[in-house]
Motif scaffolding. Structure first.
Motif: not given
Length: 281
Positions: A198-208
């Protein structure tokens, strides 16, 4: 703002009151990302929280430093290595730290509230979400599209992260292990010993996000709501009533400027891209 890096502590000379130096507990490894994110900017001038290193813990550290500044603190800040979340809470309870550099879930703070001042909320109840992250090459896991599919996977989490652990336990994975640090989770997944974390979402285009030159992506279309609110906490045991009021004033100013919400949105933590994803309950 100037930096000095030591083995066990980092000192920000950050030119309120009676307290000349604040001891703030941090994860040492994450400080390189903080420095890369700040990139020479004055803390008080930052109003753009986007970019490659805009992780949730990084922007929360910046918000804390900004809250102290706008609240009137002009002393020294010593960042002391306390890598584990639970250890930081224990040191705060004992008065060996003044603050934690990142926010704390209210449910973690309440059991020791007699020894803590709890700030205004950073994240309000219901605002926080997280995804089920897997290695980009794990095709089987990436094809999961519902709770029943998740239950066929092996998962990794941290028992000391009570909200995460409660959520992961309730889902009913085929197997659930616990390790003490985020990097150990990614290592378990890289080695194929676990499928999902489980991880919080990221600000990359694909959320990676990337760790040790490996890429991790969320299972598309699935998310969870993280219950409760997040707060900064200040140790009562260290006699910090003035510092607490300083943090409160600073957070009020940040909220009025819209910077708290902006920081979480630009960092990807509150993420429009997952607005319509299925919530796993």
């Amino acid at each position: 703002m100037r930096y000095w890096f030591f083995v066990l502590s980092i000192v920000y000379t950050y030119s309120l009151g009676a307290k000349e130096t604040l001891r703030i507990g941090v994860q040492l490894e994450g400080q390189k990302h903080v420095e890369q994110f700040i990139a020479g900017r004055e803390i008080s001038s930052i109003d753009d929280y986007s970019g490659e290193f805009a992780y949730r813990d990084v922007v929360e550290q910046v918000l804390l430093l900004q809250a102290l500044h706008f609240g009137g603190f002009r002393g020294n800040i010593e960042l002391v290595q306390a890598d584990h979340y639970k250890r930081r809470l224990r040191l705060l309870e004992q008065g060996l730290l003044d603050l934690s550099v990142t926010g704390v879930w209210l449910s973690d703070a309440l059991p020791i509230k007699d020894n803590l001042y709890i700030s205004r909320p950073l994240l309000r109840d219901g605002e926080a979400e997280a995804g089920f992250y897997v290695h980009q090459n794990n095709t089987r896991a990436r094809q999961v599209n519902d709770k029943f599919g998740l239950q066929r996977l092996n998962a990794i989490s941290n028992k000391n992260w009570q909200i995460d652990w409660r959520i992961m336990s309730a889902i009913g994975f085929a197997h659930l292990d616990s390790v003490s640090q985020f990097t150990q989770m990614t290592d378990m997944i890289m080695k194929g010993r676990s499928d999902v974390m489980l991880a919080t979402f990221y600000n990359t285009d694909d959320l990676s996000f990337s760790q040790d030159n490996e890429t991790f992506v969320p299972i598309h279309g699935l998310k969870v709501k993280l219950p409760g609110s997040r707060h900064f906490v200040v140790s009562k045991a260290a006699g910090n009533s003035e510092i607490f009021e300083c943090v409160q004033r600073g957070l009020k100013e940040l909220r009025s400027r819209g910077l708290i919400n902006k920081a979480y949105r630009q960092s990807g933590y509150i993420n429009e891209k997952v607005k319509h994803w299925m919530v796993i309950r």
